[in-house]
Design an enzyme around this catalytic site. Sequence first.
Site, PDB file in Angstrom:
ATOM      1  CE  LYS A 246      -7.642   0.506   4.150  1.00  0.00           C
ATOM      2  NZ  LYS A 246      -6.383   1.363   4.686  1.00  0.00           N
TER       3      LYS A 246
ATOM      4  CD  GLU B 232      -2.142   1.018   2.806  1.00  0.00           C
ATOM      5  OE1 GLU B 232      -3.369   1.775   3.004  1.00  0.00           O
ATOM      6  OE2 GLU B 232      -1.746   0.493   3.759  1.00  0.00           O
TER       7      GLU B 232
ATOM      8  CB  CYS C 212      -3.553  -1.408   5.547  1.00  0.00           C
ATOM      9  SG  CYS C 212      -2.399  -0.896   6.970  1.00  0.00           S
TER      10      CYS C 212
END
Length: 572
Positions: free
Chosen positions: A364, A290, A418
Amino acid sequence: MSLAERYDRVVAATVRTVTDRRYLLRTGMSVAGGIAMWASFPPRNLWFFGIVSLALLCGALSEPGLRLRSGAWCGFAFGLAFYLPLLPWIGVYVGPLPWIALSVVLAGYTALFGLIAVVLMRFPARALWFALAWVSIEWARSSFPFGGFPWGRTGFGQIGSPLLSLAALGGVPLVSFAVAVIGAGIALLIADGYRDRSSLRSVRVLAAAGAAIIIAPIAAAATWPSVNAHNTSRDSITIAAIQGNVPRLGLDFNAQREAVLNNHINETRALIDAVHAGSVPRPDFILWPEDSSDIDPTINLDASQMLDSLARSAGVPIVIGTVLENQDPDTGNTHETNSMLVWDPNAGQPADATVGPGPGRYDKRIIQPFGEYLPWRSFFRLFSSYADMAGNFHPGSGPGVLKINSGGTWTTVGVSTCWEVAFDRSAEKSVRNGAQILAVPSNNATFGRTQMTYQQLAMSQVRAVEHGRTVVVAATSGVSAIVRPNGTVVSRTGIFEPGFLVARMPLHSDKTIATRLGAIPLYLAVIATIVGLLVVMVPRTRFNELITGRRRDRGARVDARGARDTDDNGSH
Protein backbone atom coordinates in the site's frame (compact mmCIF):
# COMPACT_ATOMS: atom_id res chain seq x y z
CA MET A 1 -13.59 55.23 25.27
CA SER A 2 -13.41 52.81 28.18
CA LEU A 3 -12.89 49.10 27.77
CA ALA A 4 -16.41 48.45 29.06
CA GLU A 5 -17.89 50.79 26.44
CA ARG A 6 -15.94 49.08 23.68
CA TYR A 7 -17.17 45.71 24.91
CA ASP A 8 -20.78 46.92 24.91
CA ARG A 9 -20.39 48.20 21.33
CA VAL A 10 -18.98 44.89 20.12
CA VAL A 11 -21.77 42.95 21.80
CA ALA A 12 -24.41 45.28 20.35
CA ALA A 13 -22.93 44.99 16.86
CA THR A 14 -22.83 41.20 17.15
CA VAL A 15 -26.45 41.07 18.27
CA ARG A 16 -27.51 43.30 15.36
CA THR A 17 -25.64 41.06 12.92
CA VAL A 18 -27.07 37.82 14.27
CA THR A 19 -30.61 39.12 14.29
CA ASP A 20 -30.28 40.66 10.82
CA ARG A 21 -32.70 38.96 8.46
CA ARG A 22 -30.21 38.71 5.64
CA TYR A 23 -27.65 37.11 7.95
CA LEU A 24 -30.19 34.52 9.06
CA LEU A 25 -31.24 33.88 5.48
CA ARG A 26 -27.63 33.39 4.31
CA THR A 27 -26.87 31.09 7.22
CA GLY A 28 -30.03 29.07 6.64
CA MET A 29 -29.27 28.70 2.94
CA SER A 30 -25.72 27.58 3.72
CA VAL A 31 -26.85 24.98 6.27
CA ALA A 32 -29.53 23.71 3.89
CA GLY A 33 -26.89 23.48 1.18
CA GLY A 34 -24.61 21.37 3.40
CA ILE A 35 -27.44 18.99 4.24
CA ALA A 36 -28.38 18.73 0.56
CA MET A 37 -24.78 17.82 -0.32
CA TRP A 38 -24.86 15.05 2.30
CA ALA A 39 -28.10 13.76 0.74
CA SER A 40 -26.34 13.35 -2.62
CA PHE A 41 -23.92 10.78 -1.17
CA PRO A 42 -24.46 7.02 -0.70
CA PRO A 43 -26.40 5.17 0.45
CA ARG A 44 -29.03 7.76 -0.57
CA ASN A 45 -27.49 8.55 -4.01
CA LEU A 46 -29.77 11.54 -4.58
CA TRP A 47 -27.18 13.02 -6.94
CA PHE A 48 -29.32 16.01 -8.01
CA PHE A 49 -29.12 17.35 -4.46
CA GLY A 50 -25.44 18.05 -5.15
CA ILE A 51 -26.53 20.67 -7.68
CA VAL A 52 -29.18 22.02 -5.32
CA SER A 53 -26.55 22.19 -2.58
CA LEU A 54 -24.11 24.40 -4.46
CA ALA A 55 -26.95 26.50 -5.85
CA LEU A 56 -27.95 27.32 -2.27
CA LEU A 57 -24.37 28.10 -1.27
CA CYS A 58 -23.82 30.30 -4.32
CA GLY A 59 -27.08 32.09 -3.60
CA ALA A 60 -25.89 32.82 -0.07
CA LEU A 61 -22.57 34.18 -1.38
CA SER A 62 -23.92 36.20 -4.32
CA GLU A 63 -25.45 39.04 -2.31
CA PRO A 64 -23.99 42.35 -3.59
CA GLY A 65 -21.42 43.90 -1.27
CA LEU A 66 -21.09 40.78 0.89
CA ARG A 67 -18.15 41.05 3.29
CA LEU A 68 -15.34 38.53 3.26
CA ARG A 69 -16.04 37.44 6.82
CA SER A 70 -19.69 36.80 5.89
CA GLY A 71 -18.56 34.64 2.98
CA ALA A 72 -16.25 32.70 5.28
CA TRP A 73 -19.09 32.17 7.76
CA CYS A 74 -21.42 30.88 5.04
CA GLY A 75 -18.75 28.42 3.93
CA PHE A 76 -18.13 27.27 7.50
CA ALA A 77 -21.83 26.74 8.19
CA PHE A 78 -22.14 24.77 4.94
CA GLY A 79 -19.13 22.62 5.85
CA LEU A 80 -20.37 21.71 9.31
CA ALA A 81 -23.82 20.83 7.99
CA PHE A 82 -22.18 18.56 5.38
CA TYR A 83 -19.32 16.85 7.19
CA LEU A 84 -20.97 16.18 10.55
CA PRO A 85 -23.61 13.82 9.09
CA LEU A 86 -21.19 12.46 6.43
CA LEU A 87 -18.40 11.29 8.77
CA PRO A 88 -19.84 9.82 12.00
CA TRP A 89 -18.20 6.49 11.06
CA ILE A 90 -14.88 7.96 12.17
CA GLY A 91 -15.98 8.00 15.78
CA VAL A 92 -18.04 4.81 15.87
CA TYR A 93 -15.58 3.01 18.19
CA VAL A 94 -13.27 5.82 19.35
CA GLY A 95 -15.80 8.39 20.54
CA PRO A 96 -17.09 11.65 19.02
CA LEU A 97 -13.97 13.82 19.50
CA PRO A 98 -12.06 12.72 16.33
CA TRP A 99 -15.25 12.87 14.25
CA ILE A 100 -16.19 16.39 15.42
CA ALA A 101 -12.61 17.68 15.28
CA LEU A 102 -12.15 16.48 11.70
CA SER A 103 -15.52 17.94 10.66
CA VAL A 104 -14.53 21.33 12.08
CA VAL A 105 -11.16 21.25 10.30
CA LEU A 106 -12.80 20.36 6.99
CA ALA A 107 -15.39 23.09 7.52
CA GLY A 108 -12.41 25.44 7.77
CA TYR A 109 -11.65 24.63 4.14
CA THR A 110 -15.17 25.50 3.04
CA ALA A 111 -14.86 28.72 5.08
CA LEU A 112 -11.78 29.53 3.01
CA PHE A 113 -13.79 28.72 -0.10
CA GLY A 114 -16.52 31.16 0.96
CA LEU A 115 -13.95 33.92 1.37
CA ILE A 116 -12.29 33.19 -1.99
CA ALA A 117 -15.62 32.89 -3.79
CA VAL A 118 -16.75 36.32 -2.56
CA VAL A 119 -13.53 37.79 -3.96
CA LEU A 120 -13.59 36.03 -7.33
CA MET A 121 -17.30 36.48 -7.95
CA ARG A 122 -16.60 40.19 -8.44
CA PHE A 123 -15.47 39.20 -11.94
CA PRO A 124 -17.84 38.51 -14.85
CA ALA A 125 -18.71 34.87 -15.51
CA ARG A 126 -19.27 34.42 -11.78
CA ALA A 127 -20.50 30.84 -12.05
CA LEU A 128 -17.19 29.91 -13.67
CA TRP A 129 -15.15 31.52 -10.89
CA PHE A 130 -17.34 29.91 -8.24
CA ALA A 131 -16.70 26.48 -9.75
CA LEU A 132 -12.95 27.07 -10.14
CA ALA A 133 -12.69 28.08 -6.50
CA TRP A 134 -14.71 25.03 -5.42
CA VAL A 135 -12.48 22.59 -7.29
CA SER A 136 -9.36 24.33 -5.98
CA ILE A 137 -10.47 24.00 -2.37
CA GLU A 138 -11.31 20.32 -2.94
CA TRP A 139 -7.74 19.91 -4.18
CA ALA A 140 -6.33 21.72 -1.14
CA ARG A 141 -8.12 19.60 1.44
CA SER A 142 -7.32 16.46 -0.55
CA SER A 143 -3.62 17.31 -0.32
CA PHE A 144 -2.90 19.01 3.03
CA PRO A 145 -2.09 18.23 5.79
CA PHE A 146 -0.76 14.67 6.22
CA GLY A 147 -1.53 13.88 2.59
CA GLY A 148 -5.05 15.32 2.71
CA PHE A 149 -8.58 13.97 3.16
CA PRO A 150 -10.38 13.50 -0.20
CA TRP A 151 -13.54 12.02 1.33
CA GLY A 152 -16.68 13.90 0.37
CA ARG A 153 -15.47 15.37 -2.91
CA THR A 154 -18.52 16.45 -4.88
CA GLY A 155 -17.83 14.11 -7.80
CA PHE A 156 -18.10 11.08 -5.49
CA GLY A 157 -21.74 11.99 -4.85
CA GLN A 158 -22.76 11.75 -8.52
CA ILE A 159 -23.42 8.01 -8.76
CA GLY A 160 -26.33 7.56 -11.17
CA SER A 161 -25.92 11.08 -12.55
CA PRO A 162 -25.43 11.74 -16.29
CA LEU A 163 -22.60 14.04 -15.22
CA LEU A 164 -20.60 10.99 -14.07
CA SER A 165 -19.57 10.35 -17.68
CA LEU A 166 -17.42 13.50 -17.49
CA ALA A 167 -15.03 11.53 -15.27
CA ALA A 168 -13.70 9.87 -18.45
CA LEU A 169 -12.66 13.34 -19.68
CA GLY A 170 -11.26 15.02 -16.58
CA GLY A 171 -11.68 12.69 -13.62
CA VAL A 172 -13.31 13.63 -10.32
CA PRO A 173 -12.29 17.33 -10.59
CA LEU A 174 -14.26 17.79 -13.82
CA VAL A 175 -17.36 16.15 -12.33
CA SER A 176 -17.12 18.40 -9.26
CA PHE A 177 -16.61 21.41 -11.54
CA ALA A 178 -19.71 20.53 -13.58
CA VAL A 179 -21.90 20.22 -10.49
CA ALA A 180 -20.57 23.53 -9.13
CA VAL A 181 -20.97 25.50 -12.35
CA ILE A 182 -24.52 24.23 -12.91
CA GLY A 183 -25.51 24.95 -9.31
CA ALA A 184 -23.96 28.42 -9.43
CA GLY A 185 -25.56 29.13 -12.80
CA ILE A 186 -29.01 28.28 -11.45
CA ALA A 187 -28.49 30.45 -8.37
CA LEU A 188 -27.27 33.45 -10.37
CA LEU A 189 -30.00 33.01 -12.96
CA ILE A 190 -32.57 33.36 -10.18
CA ALA A 191 -30.84 35.99 -8.04
CA ASP A 192 -29.54 38.34 -10.75
CA GLY A 193 -32.59 37.90 -12.91
CA TYR A 194 -34.72 39.09 -9.99
CA ARG A 195 -32.47 42.01 -9.05
CA ASP A 196 -31.91 43.43 -12.56
CA ARG A 197 -35.05 42.54 -14.43
CA SER A 198 -35.16 45.69 -16.54
CA SER A 199 -31.48 46.36 -17.27
CA LEU A 200 -29.26 45.45 -20.23
CA ARG A 201 -26.81 43.94 -17.72
CA SER A 202 -29.45 41.35 -16.80
CA VAL A 203 -29.35 40.05 -20.38
CA ARG A 204 -25.61 39.42 -20.12
CA VAL A 205 -25.97 37.90 -16.66
CA LEU A 206 -28.79 35.63 -17.72
CA ALA A 207 -26.88 34.55 -20.83
CA ALA A 208 -23.78 33.70 -18.79
CA ALA A 209 -25.76 31.84 -16.15
CA GLY A 210 -27.77 29.99 -18.76
CA ALA A 211 -24.59 28.93 -20.54
CA ALA A 212 -23.18 27.63 -17.27
CA ILE A 213 -26.29 25.53 -16.73
CA ILE A 214 -26.41 23.90 -20.15
CA ILE A 215 -22.74 23.47 -21.18
CA ALA A 216 -21.88 20.79 -18.63
CA PRO A 217 -24.89 18.52 -19.40
CA ILE A 218 -24.20 18.87 -23.14
CA ALA A 219 -20.57 17.87 -22.59
CA ALA A 220 -21.70 14.91 -20.46
CA ALA A 221 -24.13 13.77 -23.14
CA ALA A 222 -21.45 14.09 -25.82
CA THR A 223 -19.05 12.07 -23.67
CA TRP A 224 -21.46 9.25 -22.89
CA PRO A 225 -20.96 7.26 -26.15
CA SER A 226 -17.17 7.37 -25.68
CA VAL A 227 -17.58 6.05 -22.15
CA ASN A 228 -19.71 3.18 -23.38
CA ALA A 229 -17.11 2.44 -26.04
CA HIS A 230 -14.81 1.34 -23.26
CA ASN A 231 -17.28 -1.34 -22.25
CA THR A 232 -16.79 -3.50 -25.32
CA SER A 233 -13.75 -5.73 -25.53
CA ARG A 234 -12.76 -9.01 -27.11
CA ASP A 235 -10.66 -9.86 -24.05
CA SER A 236 -12.36 -10.84 -20.84
CA ILE A 237 -11.62 -12.59 -17.57
CA THR A 238 -13.63 -14.36 -14.90
CA ILE A 239 -12.90 -12.89 -11.50
CA ALA A 240 -14.03 -13.86 -8.00
CA ALA A 241 -14.15 -11.76 -4.83
CA ILE A 242 -14.31 -13.31 -1.36
CA GLN A 243 -15.95 -11.70 1.68
CA GLY A 244 -15.17 -13.87 4.70
CA ASN A 245 -16.61 -11.53 7.37
CA VAL A 246 -15.23 -11.02 10.89
CA PRO A 247 -16.33 -12.82 14.08
CA ARG A 248 -17.44 -9.65 15.88
CA LEU A 249 -17.43 -5.88 15.49
CA GLY A 250 -15.04 -3.45 17.09
CA LEU A 251 -11.42 -2.35 16.98
CA ASP A 252 -10.17 -5.67 18.33
CA PHE A 253 -10.98 -7.60 15.13
CA ASN A 254 -7.23 -7.78 14.43
CA ALA A 255 -6.87 -9.82 17.62
CA GLN A 256 -9.10 -12.37 15.88
CA ARG A 257 -6.56 -12.96 13.11
CA GLU A 258 -6.84 -16.71 12.96
CA ALA A 259 -10.64 -16.57 12.87
CA VAL A 260 -10.61 -13.98 10.05
CA LEU A 261 -8.18 -16.10 8.02
CA ASN A 262 -10.30 -19.22 8.57
CA ASN A 263 -13.44 -17.34 7.50
CA HIS A 264 -11.87 -16.46 4.16
CA ILE A 265 -10.54 -19.97 3.69
CA ASN A 266 -13.99 -21.42 4.36
CA GLU A 267 -15.71 -19.04 1.95
CA THR A 268 -13.13 -19.81 -0.73
CA ARG A 269 -13.82 -23.52 -0.24
CA ALA A 270 -17.52 -22.78 -0.72
CA LEU A 271 -16.62 -21.07 -3.99
CA ILE A 272 -14.53 -24.08 -5.07
CA ASP A 273 -17.43 -26.42 -4.26
CA ALA A 274 -19.77 -24.24 -6.33
CA VAL A 275 -17.33 -24.37 -9.25
CA HIS A 276 -17.10 -28.17 -9.04
CA ALA A 277 -20.90 -28.38 -8.89
CA GLY A 278 -21.12 -26.26 -12.04
CA SER A 279 -23.24 -23.51 -10.44
CA VAL A 280 -20.62 -20.80 -11.06
CA PRO A 281 -17.85 -20.56 -13.69
CA ARG A 282 -14.26 -21.25 -12.73
CA PRO A 283 -12.52 -17.93 -12.02
CA ASP A 284 -9.13 -16.97 -13.48
CA PHE A 285 -8.09 -15.58 -10.10
CA ILE A 286 -9.60 -14.98 -6.67
CA LEU A 287 -9.32 -11.68 -4.78
CA TRP A 288 -9.29 -11.58 -0.99
CA PRO A 289 -9.73 -8.37 1.02
CA GLU A 290 -7.18 -6.26 2.80
CA ASP A 291 -6.16 -7.83 6.16
CA SER A 292 -7.78 -11.15 5.23
CA SER A 293 -4.63 -12.91 6.50
CA ASP A 294 -3.10 -10.74 9.18
CA ILE A 295 -1.08 -13.81 10.09
CA ASP A 296 2.00 -13.27 7.92
CA PRO A 297 2.12 -16.37 5.66
CA THR A 298 5.71 -15.68 4.64
CA ILE A 299 6.92 -16.51 8.14
CA ASN A 300 4.02 -18.54 9.63
CA LEU A 301 4.30 -22.12 8.38
CA ASP A 302 0.71 -23.10 9.28
CA ALA A 303 -0.79 -20.17 7.36
CA SER A 304 1.51 -20.86 4.41
CA GLN A 305 0.54 -24.53 4.23
CA MET A 306 -3.19 -23.73 4.42
CA LEU A 307 -2.87 -21.24 1.55
CA ASP A 308 -0.80 -23.68 -0.51
CA SER A 309 -3.47 -26.35 -0.14
CA LEU A 310 -6.29 -23.91 -0.87
CA ALA A 311 -4.64 -22.50 -4.01
CA ARG A 312 -3.94 -26.01 -5.35
CA SER A 313 -7.55 -26.97 -4.71
CA ALA A 314 -8.80 -23.86 -6.51
CA GLY A 315 -6.32 -24.33 -9.34
CA VAL A 316 -6.00 -20.55 -9.77
CA PRO A 317 -4.00 -17.77 -8.07
CA ILE A 318 -5.41 -16.21 -4.89
CA VAL A 319 -4.55 -12.59 -4.12
CA ILE A 320 -4.45 -12.28 -0.33
CA GLY A 321 -4.21 -9.25 1.93
CA THR A 322 -1.69 -9.47 4.76
CA VAL A 323 0.64 -7.50 7.02
CA LEU A 324 4.34 -8.14 6.42
CA GLU A 325 7.30 -7.53 8.71
CA ASN A 326 10.13 -5.98 6.70
CA GLN A 327 13.71 -5.64 7.84
CA ASP A 328 15.95 -2.82 6.68
CA PRO A 329 19.16 -4.50 5.47
CA ASP A 330 21.26 -1.48 6.48
CA THR A 331 19.92 -0.73 9.96
CA GLY A 332 18.34 -4.03 10.89
CA ASN A 333 15.17 -2.19 11.99
CA THR A 334 11.79 -3.67 11.11
CA HIS A 335 8.62 -2.01 9.88
CA GLU A 336 5.22 -3.18 8.70
CA THR A 337 3.65 -2.91 5.26
CA ASN A 338 0.02 -3.42 4.27
CA SER A 339 0.55 -5.85 1.40
CA MET A 340 -1.24 -7.94 -1.21
CA LEU A 341 0.39 -11.21 -2.33
CA VAL A 342 -0.34 -13.41 -5.35
CA TRP A 343 -0.48 -16.98 -4.05
CA ASP A 344 0.18 -19.28 -6.99
CA PRO A 345 -1.42 -22.78 -7.08
CA ASN A 346 1.91 -24.27 -8.23
CA ALA A 347 4.62 -22.07 -6.72
CA GLY A 348 2.93 -20.92 -3.51
CA GLN A 349 4.02 -17.51 -2.20
CA PRO A 350 5.62 -15.15 -4.75
CA ALA A 351 9.38 -15.17 -5.02
CA ASP A 352 9.51 -11.46 -4.19
CA ALA A 353 7.24 -11.72 -1.14
CA THR A 354 10.06 -11.18 1.38
CA VAL A 355 12.05 -8.77 -0.78
CA GLY A 356 9.74 -5.91 -1.65
CA PRO A 357 7.17 -4.73 -4.21
CA GLY A 358 7.27 -6.72 -7.44
CA PRO A 359 5.05 -8.63 -9.88
CA GLY A 360 3.67 -10.81 -7.09
CA ARG A 361 3.57 -8.31 -4.25
CA TYR A 362 1.92 -4.91 -3.79
CA ASP A 363 2.57 -2.68 -0.78
CA LYS A 364 0.00 0.00 0.00
CA ARG A 365 1.50 3.29 -1.15
CA ILE A 366 -0.85 5.86 0.43
CA ILE A 367 -1.20 4.92 4.08
CA GLN A 368 -3.87 6.35 6.34
CA PRO A 369 -2.86 8.89 9.00
CA PHE A 370 -4.26 8.25 12.49
CA GLY A 371 -4.93 4.64 11.46
CA GLU A 372 -1.93 3.00 9.86
CA TYR A 373 0.44 5.57 11.27
CA LEU A 374 0.16 8.49 13.69
CA PRO A 375 1.72 11.83 12.80
CA TRP A 376 2.81 13.93 15.76
CA ARG A 377 2.26 10.96 18.04
CA SER A 378 3.38 12.72 21.25
CA PHE A 379 0.93 15.56 20.57
CA PHE A 380 -2.20 13.63 19.54
CA ARG A 381 -1.91 11.07 22.32
CA LEU A 382 -2.79 13.94 24.70
CA PHE A 383 -6.33 14.01 23.29
CA SER A 384 -7.28 10.34 23.07
CA SER A 385 -6.12 7.07 24.57
CA TYR A 386 -6.84 5.48 21.19
CA ALA A 387 -3.90 7.37 19.63
CA ASP A 388 -1.41 4.68 20.60
CA MET A 389 -3.53 2.09 18.78
CA ALA A 390 -2.45 3.62 15.47
CA GLY A 391 -0.02 1.44 13.54
CA ASN A 392 3.52 2.06 12.44
CA PHE A 393 3.17 1.16 8.77
CA HIS A 394 5.50 2.40 6.05
CA PRO A 395 4.30 3.33 2.54
CA GLY A 396 5.20 1.08 -0.35
CA SER A 397 6.54 1.92 -3.78
CA GLY A 398 6.52 0.39 -7.23
CA PRO A 399 4.20 0.58 -10.25
CA GLY A 400 0.98 -0.25 -8.40
CA VAL A 401 0.20 -3.45 -10.31
CA LEU A 402 0.27 -7.21 -9.82
CA LYS A 403 1.03 -9.72 -12.57
CA ILE A 404 -1.26 -12.76 -12.36
CA ASN A 405 -0.69 -15.93 -14.40
CA SER A 406 -3.79 -18.02 -14.94
CA GLY A 407 -3.41 -20.99 -17.24
CA GLY A 408 -0.47 -19.40 -19.05
CA THR A 409 -2.30 -16.11 -19.66
CA TRP A 410 -0.99 -13.07 -17.82
CA THR A 411 -3.28 -10.34 -16.48
CA THR A 412 -2.09 -7.00 -15.10
CA VAL A 413 -4.19 -5.95 -12.11
CA GLY A 414 -3.96 -2.45 -10.64
CA VAL A 415 -4.41 -2.23 -6.87
CA SER A 416 -5.79 0.59 -4.73
CA THR A 417 -6.06 -0.72 -1.20
CA CYS A 418 -9.01 0.72 0.76
CA TRP A 419 -8.06 4.32 1.64
CA GLU A 420 -6.09 4.70 -1.61
CA VAL A 421 -9.15 4.60 -3.87
CA ALA A 422 -10.06 8.12 -2.68
CA PHE A 423 -6.86 9.54 -4.21
CA ASP A 424 -6.76 10.27 -7.94
CA ARG A 425 -3.09 9.36 -8.32
CA SER A 426 -3.46 5.76 -7.09
CA ALA A 427 -5.65 4.27 -9.85
CA GLU A 428 -4.17 6.62 -12.43
CA LYS A 429 -0.63 5.33 -11.80
CA SER A 430 -1.78 1.72 -11.97
CA VAL A 431 -3.54 2.22 -15.32
CA ARG A 432 -0.57 4.14 -16.73
CA ASN A 433 1.56 1.13 -15.79
CA GLY A 434 -0.59 -1.28 -17.73
CA ALA A 435 -3.46 -2.27 -15.40
CA GLN A 436 -6.19 -4.01 -17.38
CA ILE A 437 -8.60 -4.13 -14.43
CA LEU A 438 -8.58 -2.49 -10.99
CA ALA A 439 -8.83 -4.22 -7.61
CA VAL A 440 -9.89 -2.49 -4.40
CA PRO A 441 -9.23 -4.81 -1.43
CA SER A 442 -10.64 -3.21 1.70
CA ASN A 443 -11.18 -3.71 5.40
CA ASN A 444 -14.12 -1.72 6.75
CA ALA A 445 -14.79 -3.81 9.88
CA THR A 446 -13.53 -1.07 12.21
CA PHE A 447 -16.31 1.26 11.02
CA GLY A 448 -19.22 -1.01 11.90
CA ARG A 449 -22.55 -0.78 10.09
CA THR A 450 -22.03 2.82 9.01
CA GLN A 451 -22.28 4.57 5.65
CA MET A 452 -18.52 4.40 5.15
CA THR A 453 -18.48 1.24 3.04
CA TYR A 454 -21.17 2.60 0.67
CA GLN A 455 -19.26 5.87 0.26
CA GLN A 456 -16.11 3.92 -0.57
CA LEU A 457 -17.94 1.75 -3.10
CA ALA A 458 -19.08 4.94 -4.86
CA MET A 459 -15.43 5.96 -5.24
CA SER A 460 -14.72 2.62 -6.92
CA GLN A 461 -17.62 3.23 -9.32
CA VAL A 462 -16.22 6.64 -10.22
CA ARG A 463 -12.76 5.14 -10.82
CA ALA A 464 -14.32 2.59 -13.19
CA VAL A 465 -15.71 5.37 -15.39
CA GLU A 466 -12.65 7.58 -15.01
CA HIS A 467 -10.27 4.94 -16.39
CA GLY A 468 -12.63 2.72 -18.38
CA ARG A 469 -11.77 -0.32 -16.29
CA THR A 470 -13.61 -3.13 -14.53
CA VAL A 471 -13.26 -2.71 -10.76
CA VAL A 472 -13.53 -5.58 -8.29
CA VAL A 473 -14.02 -4.66 -4.62
CA ALA A 474 -13.31 -7.27 -1.93
CA ALA A 475 -14.06 -6.22 1.66
CA THR A 476 -13.67 -8.25 4.84
CA SER A 477 -17.14 -7.36 6.11
CA GLY A 478 -18.75 -5.65 3.12
CA VAL A 479 -19.79 -4.28 0.84
CA SER A 480 -17.91 -6.29 -1.82
CA ALA A 481 -18.85 -5.66 -5.46
CA ILE A 482 -17.94 -6.11 -9.10
CA VAL A 483 -18.29 -2.91 -11.15
CA ARG A 484 -18.53 -2.50 -14.93
CA PRO A 485 -16.36 0.10 -16.71
CA ASN A 486 -19.43 2.36 -16.99
CA GLY A 487 -19.77 2.48 -13.20
CA THR A 488 -22.77 0.18 -12.77
CA VAL A 489 -22.62 -2.65 -10.25
CA VAL A 490 -22.88 -6.19 -11.62
CA SER A 491 -23.25 -7.85 -8.23
CA ARG A 492 -22.61 -7.06 -4.57
CA THR A 493 -22.72 -8.67 -1.15
CA GLY A 494 -24.54 -7.60 1.97
CA ILE A 495 -22.76 -5.97 4.88
CA PHE A 496 -21.37 -8.27 7.59
CA GLU A 497 -22.38 -11.35 5.65
CA PRO A 498 -19.94 -13.96 4.27
CA GLY A 499 -20.20 -14.51 0.56
CA PHE A 500 -18.45 -14.63 -2.80
CA LEU A 501 -18.98 -12.96 -6.16
CA VAL A 502 -18.09 -14.35 -9.59
CA ALA A 503 -18.45 -12.58 -12.95
CA ARG A 504 -16.87 -12.53 -16.37
CA MET A 505 -15.71 -8.99 -17.10
CA PRO A 506 -13.89 -7.18 -19.92
CA LEU A 507 -10.18 -6.39 -19.90
CA HIS A 508 -8.96 -3.10 -21.36
CA SER A 509 -5.61 -1.69 -22.33
CA ASP A 510 -6.68 1.61 -23.90
CA LYS A 511 -6.64 4.80 -21.85
CA THR A 512 -9.37 7.40 -21.36
CA ILE A 513 -8.70 11.09 -21.85
CA ALA A 514 -8.79 11.47 -18.06
CA THR A 515 -6.02 8.88 -17.67
CA ARG A 516 -3.88 10.57 -20.31
CA LEU A 517 -4.33 14.06 -18.89
CA GLY A 518 -3.96 13.03 -15.26
CA ALA A 519 -3.95 16.02 -12.90
CA ILE A 520 -3.45 18.64 -15.64
CA PRO A 521 -7.10 19.91 -15.64
CA LEU A 522 -7.05 20.13 -11.86
CA TYR A 523 -3.79 22.10 -11.81
CA LEU A 524 -5.14 24.46 -14.47
CA ALA A 525 -8.18 25.16 -12.27
CA VAL A 526 -5.95 25.83 -9.25
CA ILE A 527 -3.67 28.13 -11.27
CA ALA A 528 -6.66 30.06 -12.63
CA THR A 529 -7.99 30.52 -9.10
CA ILE A 530 -4.65 31.78 -7.83
CA VAL A 531 -4.25 34.16 -10.78
CA GLY A 532 -7.75 35.52 -10.17
CA LEU A 533 -6.92 36.20 -6.53
CA LEU A 534 -3.67 37.93 -7.47
CA VAL A 535 -5.49 40.16 -9.94
CA VAL A 536 -7.93 41.24 -7.23
CA MET A 537 -5.11 41.79 -4.72
CA VAL A 538 -3.29 44.08 -7.18
CA PRO A 539 -6.20 46.36 -8.10
CA ARG A 540 -4.36 48.95 -10.22
CA THR A 541 -3.32 46.61 -13.03
CA ARG A 542 -4.85 47.21 -16.45
CA PHE A 543 -6.13 43.66 -16.53
CA ASN A 544 -7.94 44.16 -13.25
CA GLU A 545 -9.52 47.35 -14.50
CA LEU A 546 -10.50 45.71 -17.76
CA ILE A 547 -12.12 42.73 -16.03
CA THR A 548 -13.82 44.52 -13.15
CA GLY A 549 -14.69 47.82 -14.84
CA ARG A 550 -13.10 49.83 -12.04
CA ARG A 551 -11.32 52.14 -14.47
CA ARG A 552 -14.62 53.25 -15.92
CA ASP A 553 -16.07 53.70 -12.43
CA ARG A 554 -13.09 55.79 -11.32
CA GLY A 555 -13.43 57.98 -14.39
CA ALA A 556 -17.11 58.48 -13.63
CA ARG A 557 -16.26 59.50 -10.08
CA VAL A 558 -13.66 62.03 -11.34
CA ASP A 559 -16.20 63.54 -13.74
CA ALA A 560 -18.75 63.79 -10.95
CA ARG A 561 -16.19 65.42 -8.64
CA GLY A 562 -15.25 67.91 -11.39
CA ALA A 563 -18.91 68.80 -11.92
CA ARG A 564 -19.34 69.45 -8.20
CA ASP A 565 -16.23 71.66 -8.16
CA THR A 566 -17.44 73.83 -11.05
CA ASP A 567 -20.83 74.18 -9.34
CA ASP A 568 -19.13 75.32 -6.15
CA ASN A 569 -17.05 77.90 -8.06
CA GLY A 570 -20.08 79.22 -9.89
CA SER A 571 -18.62 78.49 -13.32
CA HIS A 572 -21.91 77.15 -14.63
